[in-house]
Design a protein around this motif. Sequence first.
Motif, PDB file in Angstrom:
ATOM      1  N   ALA A  42       1.032  -1.210   0.047  1.00 52.46           N
ATOM      2  CA  ALA A  42       0.251   0.020  -0.014  1.00 52.46           C
ATOM      3  C   ALA A  42       0.785   1.213  -0.014  1.00 52.46           C
ATOM      4  CB  ALA A  42      -1.013  -0.065   1.192  1.00 52.46           C
ATOM      5  N   PRO A  43       0.598   2.405  -0.572  1.00 54.94           N
ATOM      6  CA  PRO A  43       1.202   3.593  -0.631  1.00 54.94           C
ATOM      7  C   PRO A  43       1.212   3.983   0.866  1.00 54.94           C
ATOM      8  CG  PRO A  43      -1.069   4.161  -1.311  1.00 54.94           C
ATOM      9  CD  PRO A  43      -0.880   2.545  -1.276  1.00 54.94           C
ATOM     10  N   PRO A  44       2.417   5.005   1.138  1.00 56.59           N
ATOM     11  CA  PRO A  44       2.528   5.384   2.368  1.00 56.59           C
ATOM     12  C   PRO A  44       1.367   6.707   2.660  1.00 56.59           C
ATOM     13  CG  PRO A  44       4.010   6.358   0.901  1.00 56.59           C
ATOM     14  CD  PRO A  44       3.477   5.297   0.263  1.00 56.59           C
ATOM     15  N   LEU A  45       1.208   7.057   4.057  1.00 58.12           N
ATOM     16  CA  LEU A  45      -0.006   7.882   4.281  1.00 58.12           C
ATOM     17  C   LEU A  45       0.451   9.126   3.822  1.00 58.12           C
ATOM     18  CD1 LEU A  45      -2.310   8.836   6.050  1.00 58.12           C
ATOM     19  CD2 LEU A  45      -0.890   9.202   7.964  1.00 58.12           C
ATOM     20  N   LYS A  46      -0.713   9.824   3.051  1.00 60.19           N
ATOM     21  CA  LYS A  46      -0.493  11.401   2.607  1.00 60.19           C
ATOM     22  C   LYS A  46      -1.313  12.220   3.626  1.00 60.19           C
ATOM     23  CE  LYS A  46       0.545  10.239  -2.152  1.00 60.19           C
ATOM     24  NZ  LYS A  46       0.221  10.373  -3.530  1.00 60.19           N
ATOM     25  N   PRO A  47      -0.948  12.741   4.413  1.00 56.91           N
ATOM     26  CA  PRO A  47      -1.864  13.707   5.473  1.00 56.91           C
ATOM     27  C   PRO A  47      -2.738  14.573   4.793  1.00 56.91           C
ATOM     28  CG  PRO A  47       0.538  13.618   6.184  1.00 56.91           C
ATOM     29  CD  PRO A  47       0.397  13.105   4.851  1.00 56.91           C
ATOM     30  N   ALA A  48      -2.588  15.306   3.710  1.00 56.48           N
ATOM     31  CA  ALA A  48      -3.363  15.963   3.091  1.00 56.48           C
ATOM     32  C   ALA A  48      -4.680  15.269   2.515  1.00 56.48           C
ATOM     33  CB  ALA A  48      -2.777  16.722   2.137  1.00 56.48           C
ATOM     34  N   GLN A  49      -4.663  14.010   2.443  1.00 55.13           N
ATOM     35  CA  GLN A  49      -5.777  13.111   2.039  1.00 55.13           C
ATOM     36  C   GLN A  49      -6.549  12.411   3.143  1.00 55.13           C
ATOM     37  OE1 GLN A  49      -4.455  10.463  -0.876  1.00 55.13           O
ATOM     38  NE2 GLN A  49      -3.548  11.989  -2.384  1.00 55.13           N
ATOM     39  N   VAL A  50      -6.365  12.817   4.402  1.00 54.09           N
ATOM     40  CA  VAL A  50      -6.920  12.126   5.470  1.00 54.09           C
ATOM     41  C   VAL A  50      -8.305  12.904   5.727  1.00 54.09           C
ATOM     42  CG1 VAL A  50      -6.842  11.855   8.061  1.00 54.09           C
ATOM     43  CG2 VAL A  50      -4.817  11.551   6.742  1.00 54.09           C
ATOM     44  N   ARG A  51      -9.387  12.068   5.810  1.00 53.42           N
ATOM     45  CA  ARG A  51     -10.522  12.469   6.034  1.00 53.42           C
ATOM     46  C   ARG A  51     -11.466  11.974   7.169  1.00 53.42           C
ATOM     47  NH1 ARG A  51      -8.770  15.424   3.159  1.00 53.42           N
ATOM     48  NH2 ARG A  51      -9.346  15.990   0.967  1.00 53.42           N
ATOM     49  N   GLN A  52     -10.928  11.018   7.841  1.00 52.86           N
ATOM     50  CA  GLN A  52     -11.349  10.284   9.177  1.00 52.86           C
ATOM     51  C   GLN A  52     -10.378   9.911   9.930  1.00 52.86           C
ATOM     52  OE1 GLN A  52     -13.541   6.606   8.536  1.00 52.86           O
ATOM     53  NE2 GLN A  52     -15.276   7.962   9.516  1.00 52.86           N
ATOM     54  N   LEU A  53     -10.740  10.134  11.343  1.00 50.39           N
ATOM     55  CA  LEU A  53      -9.774   9.304  12.306  1.00 50.39           C
ATOM     56  C   LEU A  53     -10.526   8.836  13.362  1.00 50.39           C
ATOM     57  CD1 LEU A  53      -9.856  11.421  15.209  1.00 50.39           C
ATOM     58  CD2 LEU A  53      -8.305  12.591  13.879  1.00 50.39           C
ATOM     59  N   GLY A  54      -9.902   7.916  14.230  1.00 51.41           N
ATOM     60  CA  GLY A  54     -10.746   7.239  15.195  1.00 51.41           C
ATOM     61  C   GLY A  54      -9.500   6.652  16.044  1.00 51.41           C
ATOM     62  N   PHE A  55     -10.519   6.075  17.228  1.00 56.00           N
ATOM     63  CA  PHE A  55      -9.553   5.128  18.260  1.00 56.00           C
ATOM     64  C   PHE A  55      -9.884   3.873  18.268  1.00 56.00           C
ATOM     65  CE2 PHE A  55      -9.362   9.682  19.438  1.00 56.00           C
ATOM     66  CZ  PHE A  55      -7.983   9.725  19.787  1.00 56.00           C
ATOM     67  N   MET A  56      -9.130   2.826  18.532  1.00 60.91           N
ATOM     68  CA  MET A  56      -9.589   1.523  18.432  1.00 60.91           C
ATOM     69  C   MET A  56      -8.740   0.830  19.565  1.00 60.91           C
ATOM     70  SD  MET A  56      -9.030  -1.746  15.294  1.00 60.91           S
ATOM     71  CE  MET A  56     -10.500  -1.302  14.639  1.00 60.91           C
ATOM     72  N   LEU A  57      -9.378  -0.311  20.137  1.00 61.18           N
ATOM     73  CA  LEU A  57      -8.738  -1.156  21.084  1.00 61.18           C
ATOM     74  C   LEU A  57      -8.765  -2.629  20.501  1.00 61.18           C
ATOM     75  CD1 LEU A  57      -7.459  -1.844  23.722  1.00 61.18           C
ATOM     76  CD2 LEU A  57      -9.588  -2.102  24.800  1.00 61.18           C
ATOM     77  N   ALA A  58      -7.811  -3.169  20.214  1.00 56.67           N
ATOM     78  CA  ALA A  58      -7.776  -4.642  19.528  1.00 56.67           C
ATOM     79  C   ALA A  58      -6.890  -5.258  20.277  1.00 56.67           C
ATOM     80  CB  ALA A  58      -7.700  -4.601  18.039  1.00 56.67           C
ATOM     81  N   ASP A  59      -6.523  -5.476  21.483  1.00 57.73           N
ATOM     82  CA  ASP A  59      -5.565  -5.968  21.991  1.00 57.73           C
ATOM     83  C   ASP A  59      -5.667  -7.527  22.457  1.00 57.73           C
ATOM     84  OD1 ASP A  59      -7.039  -5.560  24.122  1.00 57.73           O
ATOM     85  OD2 ASP A  59      -5.604  -4.464  25.294  1.00 57.73           O
ATOM     86  N   LYS A  60      -6.764  -8.048  21.867  1.00 57.91           N
ATOM     87  CA  LYS A  60      -7.142  -9.213  22.296  1.00 57.91           C
ATOM     88  C   LYS A  60      -7.252  -9.676  23.694  1.00 57.91           C
ATOM     89  CE  LYS A  60      -7.960 -10.659  17.957  1.00 57.91           C
ATOM     90  NZ  LYS A  60      -9.328 -10.964  17.595  1.00 57.91           N
ATOM     91  N   ALA A  61      -7.458  -8.650  24.642  1.00 59.58           N
ATOM     92  CA  ALA A  61      -7.556  -9.132  26.123  1.00 59.58           C
ATOM     93  C   ALA A  61      -9.052  -8.701  26.606  1.00 59.58           C
ATOM     94  CB  ALA A  61      -6.536  -8.216  26.901  1.00 59.58           C
ATOM     95  N   ALA A  62      -9.898  -9.607  26.907  1.00 58.16           N
ATOM     96  CA  ALA A  62     -11.323  -9.353  27.326  1.00 58.16           C
ATOM     97  C   ALA A  62     -11.300  -8.754  28.697  1.00 58.16           C
ATOM     98  CB  ALA A  62     -11.687 -10.644  27.618  1.00 58.16           C
ATOM     99  N   GLY A  63     -12.221  -7.687  28.741  1.00 59.49           N
ATOM    100  CA  GLY A  63     -12.276  -6.877  30.066  1.00 59.49           C
ATOM    101  C   GLY A  63     -12.888  -5.661  29.802  1.00 59.49           C
ATOM    102  N   PRO A  64     -13.111  -4.885  30.629  1.00 56.04           N
ATOM    103  CA  PRO A  64     -13.621  -3.435  30.570  1.00 56.04           C
ATOM    104  C   PRO A  64     -12.298  -2.723  30.141  1.00 56.04           C
ATOM    105  CG  PRO A  64     -13.484  -3.921  32.780  1.00 56.04           C
ATOM    106  CD  PRO A  64     -13.111  -5.405  32.117  1.00 56.04           C
TER     107      PRO A  64
END
Length: 458
Positions: A424-446
């Motif tokens: 995939a091509p490297p990130l081009k900041p000028a083309q960013v249209r969306q941001l978000g946060f994710m938790l995906a460490d495969k650890a159950a719990g709050p």
Amino acid sequence: MRRRHYHRPRRWSFRRFLIRLTVGVVLLLLVSTTLVVGGLRWVDPPTTAFMVLHENSSRASGHKVPVRHEWVPRDRIAPEAAYAVIAAEDQNFMNHRGFDFGSIRAALREYREGGRLRGASTISQQAAKNVFLWPERSLLRKGVEAYLTVFIEWLWPKQRILEVYLNAAQFGPNIYGVEAASQAYFDKPASHLTQSEAARLAAVLPGPVRLRANRPSSYVLERQAWIERQVPQLKRAGYLEGVWASPTGDHTGQPPLFPQDGVVLKHRLTPASGDTVRKDLTKPGFFASQEGMMTTLIDLHAADESARWQIVNDGVMGGLSRSRFQISEEGVAVFTGEISLANNGGFASVRRIPDTLEMGQARGILLRVRGDGRTYQLRLRTDTGNDAMAYRQHFDTTEGEWREVELPFDGFEPVFRGRILSDAPPLKPAQVRQLGFMLADKAAGPFVLEIGAVALMD
């Protein structure tokens, strides 16, 4: 014999005539609008369209109820009135140029999801409507209102817009302007309004004929209480600092109510993209890792910011993880929930709705976060489709402790459904249209992640 040359007379062209007529009408309209709206920058309107309509309707009905209105200059209006109407009607007033497109998008989204179509008019738009137009809702009126709003924002400073709005707004069936409302409901001039009284007046603005400040319904009282909670936050953030002083009748020795035109105003909450925020280690929403100023990317204090985020959990793939996202009154975003590994799940995320993000010449993104010791991801998207590739970068958190995180753009890696895309091509900041946060460490719990600020690495 010399021949005579005759010039054939030019044929009359209806098309040419129509073009010239159209250009002439447009120029006349633009010039006349500029003169009328521009003149009201210095001359107080003798009346408004709403007042004229009221006079005509009461005369036609045979039951004449005279208009109550008294224009007062801005140095005879308590600052509490200005804070109250901004808190109630348009908390982005100092930041926009007449139209709050974020609020418009949020209102349309709520309507498409089955809610009622709520208004998203700014104070500038309401000033245009109150002074020049009629109350009925129609596409024609909204179009003319937008046209006039452009001229108002162009020709009037923000101080004048707010002054005209406070003097033209309707606060009762026949009561127009904050001075008449203050006298009618509290038997005092507008210069002596308290925070509670100003909040009561602002609470009836959505329906001044139906809602009464002197006989408040439960809705008005609830709205008043909400406004009173908002105003101290505006004051602590310095929203009108250097812009609004106490009325001259108070003899406080403060500077004039408004500075001269052209003076830089210190009026913003956490500023929108392109503005800067001052460092303060004691507040979660401000940075202190570098000398100088920081550029805010996401304004977490914006009134409608919470509505711009949407939850996307592993339920889209059959998982059972749960999460929610909300922004506190202090402007701190809280992403919290519980990760479940059932049904091959194991992630929770929140995304901001697609928007134009002004990255400028920034080197990366700065976060101010407080977490639970888990490792989260910041994700950026240039393609906002549901199955589009994303660019991610992990960051660690310390349980119960605010920390600053620097995420340079060249550290983001392209991924699709958890897999790194090597081609995939490297990130081009000028083309960013969306941001978000994710938790995906495969650890159950709050889990819980607090976000105090999202800024740029200049």
